[in-house]
Design a protein around this motif. Structure first.
Motif, PDB file in Angstrom:
ATOM      1  N   ARG A 180      -3.656  63.022  41.671  1.00 22.22           N
ATOM      2  CA  ARG A 180      -3.129  63.891  42.363  1.00 22.22           C
ATOM      3  C   ARG A 180      -4.125  64.652  43.130  1.00 22.22           C
ATOM      4  O   ARG A 180      -3.892  65.200  44.335  1.00 22.22           O
ATOM      5  CB  ARG A 180      -2.297  64.874  41.484  1.00 22.22           C
ATOM      6  CG  ARG A 180      -1.119  64.644  41.045  1.00 22.22           C
ATOM      7  CD  ARG A 180      -0.217  65.634  40.233  1.00 22.22           C
ATOM      8  NE  ARG A 180       1.049  65.368  39.935  1.00 22.22           N
ATOM      9  CZ  ARG A 180       1.876  66.004  39.310  1.00 22.22           C
ATOM     10  NH1 ARG A 180       1.449  66.744  38.508  1.00 22.22           N
ATOM     11  NH2 ARG A 180       3.196  65.384  38.647  1.00 22.22           N
TER      12      ARG A 180
ATOM     13  N   PHE B  63      -0.699  52.248  40.721  1.00 23.10           N
ATOM     14  CA  PHE B  63      -1.037  53.250  41.720  1.00 23.10           C
ATOM     15  C   PHE B  63      -2.475  52.919  42.363  1.00 23.10           C
ATOM     16  O   PHE B  63      -3.520  53.560  41.895  1.00 23.10           O
ATOM     17  CB  PHE B  63      -1.140  54.428  41.065  1.00 23.10           C
ATOM     18  CG  PHE B  63       0.099  55.236  40.379  1.00 23.10           C
ATOM     19  CD1 PHE B  63       1.215  55.432  41.284  1.00 23.10           C
ATOM     20  CD2 PHE B  63       0.184  55.248  39.103  1.00 23.10           C
ATOM     21  CE1 PHE B  63       2.426  55.916  40.567  1.00 23.10           C
ATOM     22  CE2 PHE B  63       1.317  55.701  38.567  1.00 23.10           C
ATOM     23  CZ  PHE B  63       2.494  56.055  39.287  1.00 23.10           C
TER      24      PHE B  63
ATOM     25  N   THR C 250      -2.283  54.705  47.619  1.00 21.96           N
ATOM     26  CA  THR C 250      -0.893  54.701  47.224  1.00 21.96           C
ATOM     27  C   THR C 250      -0.410  56.122  47.556  1.00 21.96           C
ATOM     28  O   THR C 250      -1.159  57.160  47.329  1.00 21.96           O
ATOM     29  CB  THR C 250      -0.549  54.671  45.865  1.00 21.96           C
ATOM     30  OG1 THR C 250      -1.052  53.306  45.118  1.00 21.96           O
ATOM     31  CG2 THR C 250       0.846  55.242  45.269  1.00 21.96           C
ATOM     32  N   ARG C 251       0.787  56.300  48.319  1.00 23.09           N
ATOM     33  CA  ARG C 251       1.331  57.555  48.688  1.00 23.09           C
ATOM     34  C   ARG C 251       2.197  57.966  47.407  1.00 23.09           C
ATOM     35  O   ARG C 251       3.112  57.542  46.972  1.00 23.09           O
ATOM     36  CB  ARG C 251       2.261  57.293  49.874  1.00 23.09           C
ATOM     37  CG  ARG C 251       2.994  58.565  50.384  1.00 23.09           C
ATOM     38  CD  ARG C 251       3.662  58.430  51.774  1.00 23.09           C
ATOM     39  NE  ARG C 251       4.433  59.720  52.089  1.00 23.09           N
ATOM     40  CZ  ARG C 251       5.615  59.856  51.670  1.00 23.09           C
ATOM     41  NH1 ARG C 251       6.198  59.204  50.875  1.00 23.09           N
ATOM     42  NH2 ARG C 251       6.373  61.115  51.969  1.00 23.09           N
ATOM     43  N   HIS C 252       1.897  59.252  46.993  1.00 23.72           N
ATOM     44  CA  HIS C 252       2.468  59.771  45.809  1.00 23.72           C
ATOM     45  C   HIS C 252       3.566  60.552  46.261  1.00 23.72           C
ATOM     46  O   HIS C 252       3.682  61.479  47.426  1.00 23.72           O
ATOM     47  CB  HIS C 252       1.532  60.566  44.942  1.00 23.72           C
ATOM     48  CG  HIS C 252       0.349  59.865  44.495  1.00 23.72           C
ATOM     49  ND1 HIS C 252      -0.978  60.501  44.534  1.00 23.72           N
ATOM     50  CD2 HIS C 252       0.227  58.676  44.000  1.00 23.72           C
ATOM     51  CE1 HIS C 252      -1.724  59.630  44.030  1.00 23.72           C
ATOM     52  NE2 HIS C 252      -1.070  58.514  43.695  1.00 23.72           N
ATOM     53  N   GLU C 253       4.936  60.158  45.691  1.00 23.42           N
ATOM     54  CA  GLU C 253       6.082  60.900  46.161  1.00 23.42           C
ATOM     55  C   GLU C 253       6.499  62.040  44.912  1.00 23.42           C
ATOM     56  O   GLU C 253       6.321  61.953  43.977  1.00 23.42           O
ATOM     57  CB  GLU C 253       7.263  59.816  46.422  1.00 23.42           C
ATOM     58  CG  GLU C 253       6.683  58.811  47.316  1.00 23.42           C
ATOM     59  CD  GLU C 253       7.860  57.988  47.772  1.00 23.42           C
ATOM     60  OE1 GLU C 253       9.053  57.984  46.965  1.00 23.42           O
ATOM     61  OE2 GLU C 253       7.821  56.891  48.726  1.00 23.42           O
TER      62      GLU C 253
ATOM     63  N   LEU D 181       3.972  61.060  37.504  1.00 25.75           N
ATOM     64  CA  LEU D 181       3.568  60.695  39.065  1.00 25.75           C
ATOM     65  C   LEU D 181       4.248  59.482  39.349  1.00 25.75           C
ATOM     66  O   LEU D 181       4.788  58.681  38.641  1.00 25.75           O
ATOM     67  CB  LEU D 181       2.049  60.183  38.634  1.00 25.75           C
ATOM     68  CG  LEU D 181       1.177  59.801  40.040  1.00 25.75           C
ATOM     69  CD1 LEU D 181       0.888  60.666  40.707  1.00 25.75           C
ATOM     70  CD2 LEU D 181       0.079  58.995  39.621  1.00 25.75           C
ATOM     71  N   ALA D 182       4.556  59.521  40.882  1.00 28.39           N
ATOM     72  CA  ALA D 182       5.482  58.428  41.262  1.00 28.39           C
ATOM     73  C   ALA D 182       5.038  58.099  42.741  1.00 28.39           C
ATOM     74  O   ALA D 182       4.506  58.679  43.425  1.00 28.39           O
ATOM     75  CB  ALA D 182       7.149  59.373  41.594  1.00 28.39           C
ATOM     76  N   SER D 183       5.469  56.762  42.992  1.00 28.91           N
ATOM     77  CA  SER D 183       5.119  56.186  44.111  1.00 28.91           C
ATOM     78  C   SER D 183       6.619  55.515  44.434  1.00 28.91           C
ATOM     79  O   SER D 183       7.685  55.991  43.965  1.00 28.91           O
ATOM     80  CB  SER D 183       4.230  54.955  44.009  1.00 28.91           C
ATOM     81  OG  SER D 183       5.032  53.812  42.933  1.00 28.91           O
ATOM     82  N   ALA D 184       6.648  54.943  45.789  1.00 31.87           N
ATOM     83  CA  ALA D 184       8.011  54.417  46.260  1.00 31.87           C
ATOM     84  C   ALA D 184       8.510  53.236  45.077  1.00 31.87           C
ATOM     85  O   ALA D 184       9.782  53.354  45.300  1.00 31.87           O
ATOM     86  CB  ALA D 184       7.695  53.415  47.458  1.00 31.87           C
ATOM     87  N   GLU D 185       7.704  52.738  44.224  1.00 28.15           N
ATOM     88  CA  GLU D 185       8.346  51.744  43.390  1.00 28.15           C
ATOM     89  C   GLU D 185       8.064  52.054  41.787  1.00 28.15           C
ATOM     90  O   GLU D 185       8.999  51.538  41.141  1.00 28.15           O
ATOM     91  CB  GLU D 185       7.330  50.516  43.630  1.00 28.15           C
ATOM     92  CG  GLU D 185       7.433  50.055  45.132  1.00 28.15           C
ATOM     93  CD  GLU D 185       6.537  48.579  45.175  1.00 28.15           C
ATOM     94  OE1 GLU D 185       5.860  48.346  44.333  1.00 28.15           O
ATOM     95  OE2 GLU D 185       6.708  48.119  46.477  1.00 28.15           O
TER      96      GLU D 185
ATOM     97  N   ARG E  79      11.799  52.209  40.468  1.00 31.04           N
ATOM     98  CA  ARG E  79      12.781  52.987  41.337  1.00 31.04           C
ATOM     99  C   ARG E  79      13.339  51.885  42.123  1.00 31.04           C
ATOM    100  O   ARG E  79      13.121  50.925  42.210  1.00 31.04           O
ATOM    101  CB  ARG E  79      11.910  53.802  42.424  1.00 31.04           C
ATOM    102  CG  ARG E  79      10.872  54.947  41.476  1.00 31.04           C
ATOM    103  CD  ARG E  79      10.102  55.976  42.561  1.00 31.04           C
ATOM    104  NE  ARG E  79      11.222  56.656  43.050  1.00 31.04           N
ATOM    105  CZ  ARG E  79      11.086  57.780  44.025  1.00 31.04           C
ATOM    106  NH1 ARG E  79      10.025  57.617  44.533  1.00 31.04           N
ATOM    107  NH2 ARG E  79      11.992  58.561  44.448  1.00 31.04           N
TER     108      ARG E  79
END
Length: 464
Positions: A359, A407, A411-414, A427-431, A464
């Motif tokens: 982060r 990650f 990686t773009r964290h969402e 912690l989240a990504s698109a997938e 996701r």
């Protein structure tokens, strides 16, 4: 990590390759074998000219990148020794996904690489680099520590109690030349960290880090590595982000939170190095979530927010890709051992720490692997290869591998909605989503529309 006693870093002897007692005998034997025409293995007597290339390098197919993802550092014991079948199992575990793997040139499994001027012994370092090659890892070398003759000792001897002593200024160029020899010997190593935790670079008179001396050494090493190969990637300063408990404490800085305040002297070291470095491809720091007086504030999970704050400050200060060379979340005992938690608890806090670093903008991190020989090995990456049934992957290796896959750098964290318990870490990504329960009891939460029950200290991966 070598923590500090007063103002001096104290590295535990059990991490070192204790070769000092036999060093002189090894040198004499190698000389005898050389004179008799026997092959010299990792020994080389050559103070000038290009270094000898070791083995069969696994040359990268693309230009090296300044961010590598999440891997680990080899320490005193690793998977290049022990029972044959156990070593093979460990190698198989490491081969399942390419991980960045870091190795020091002296100490932590490597012998003195240049016991006398121009007389090299890379045998132990060869073994580690061969392990990294065999397991498909990305090799990284930390250029620490320095042979005795570069820091006031006698030629041909190794006093491991002086491992943390920095080279004297008169030998900075000699150390840089040694770094160049290492780079020439392993042309597939394209990432180099200069020194470790400012060891030996504390000015007792000024009560601060000798960042001028370190940066002078760094610049000489940087120039030499770029001379060997222009696209070698080099970074520093690898300073410890120590923290104090209160903003009123001596040396407290404005980088602070409920976890404490980062020591201003560490920030000053980064600032000076950044302003006076010849160049850098990445910036390196390390540290623990707890304070210098061994306090986890306000608790072991929330204390990891220090990693986010430190990462953001360093990224803003330098503008460089950020590496964490080491990180620690569990208090150590008088022998620098960290085995007071269950493995489940330990895994949950480490996952939370990695979330905090990511982060903050970190793209590379190296877990300090505390391998031991016996049955018990808290926080180890694989079961000891000194056991007949050893080599099996352990939970933290699985976490490193999975985290690096989910990650990777860039990686773009969402943001994802979560309800039911606001202390749950994620912690989240698109997938993918990594979810951590910071409680020792079950909790029911809804994450990104998915209702899940987490057991105590559970680390859960969601798609996701």
């Amino acid at each position: 990590m070598g923590r500090h006693t007063g103002e001096c870093a104290v590295m535990r002897v059990e991490r070192w390759r204790l070769a000092g007692l036999i060093g002189a005998g090894v040198v004499a034997l190698a000389l005898l074998l050389s004179m008799c025409g026997f092959p010299s293995g990792g020994w080389r007597d050559d103070s000038r000219g290009p270094g000898e290339v070791y083995g069969t390098p696994r040359m990268p197919g693309a230009p090296p990148r300044p961010e590598l993802g999440w891997g680990f550092t080899h320490t005193q014991l690793s998977a290049d020794e022990g029972e044959k079948q156990a070593r093979e199992r460990a190698a198989d575990a490491l081969s399942q996904r390419s991980l960045p793997q870091n190795q020091h040139i002296m100490g932590w499994g490597a012998d003195n690489p240049e016991p006398s001027p121009g007389r090299y012994d890379f045998t132990a370092l060869d073994s580690r680099i061969e392990l990294v090659r065999r397991t498909g890892g990305t090799p990284v070398i930390t250029l620490c520590c320095a042979p005795d003759w570069m820091k006031g000792g006698s030629e041909g001897t190794t006093d491991w109690s002086k491992l943390e002593t920095a080279p004297s200024r008169a030998h900075y160029k000699d150390f840089a030349r040694l770094a160049g020899k290492v780079a020439e010997r392993y042309p597939d190593v394209r990432h180099f960290i200069v020194w470790n935790e400012f060891k030996g670079f504390f000015d007792d008179r000024k009560k601060r880090w000798d960042y001028e001396g370190y940066t002078e050494l760094y610049n000489l090493v940087y120039d030499e590595l770029k001379r060997v190969r222009e696209d070698n990637l080099v970074g520093g300063p690898y300073v410890v982000m120590d923290s104090v408990a209160s903003a009123d404490s001596d040396h407290a800085s404005a980088v602070s939170g409920d976890w404490g305040s980062i020591d201003q002297r560490a920030l000053d070291a980064v600032t000076y190095w950044n302003q006076h470095k010849r160049g850098a491809d990445f910036v390196v720091i390390d540290g623990a979530s707890y304070t210098k007086d061994q306090r986890l504030l306000p608790d072991e999970f929330a204390a990891t927010e220090k990693f986010t704050a430190a990462s953001r400050w360093v990224r803003k200060e330098t503008g460089l890709p950020l590496w964490w060379a080491e990180w620690y979340v569990e208090l150590s005992d008088e022998n620098d051992q960290r085995d007071g938690w269950s493995e489940r608890h330990r895994l949950a806090v480490h996952a939370t720490g990695m979330i905090a670093m990511a982060r903050g903008g970190a793209g590379t991190g190296f877990y300090w692997n505390p391998q031991r020989k016996g049955e018990e090995c808290a926080g180890c990456l694989w079961r000891s290869t000194h056991l007949p049934d050893g080599g099996r992957k352990l939970p933290i290796l699985e976490l490193l591998s999975r985290f690096g896959e989910a990650f990777p750098p860039g990686t773009r964290h969402e943001r994802v909605p979560v309800s039911g318990d606001d202390r749950v870490r994620l912690l989240a990504s698109a997938e993918a989503i990594l979810v951590v329960n910071p409680h020792d009891r079950p909790v029911q939460v809804t994450v990104d529309g998915q209702s899940i029950e987490l057991t105590g200290y559970e680390v859960r991966w969601l798609r996701r």
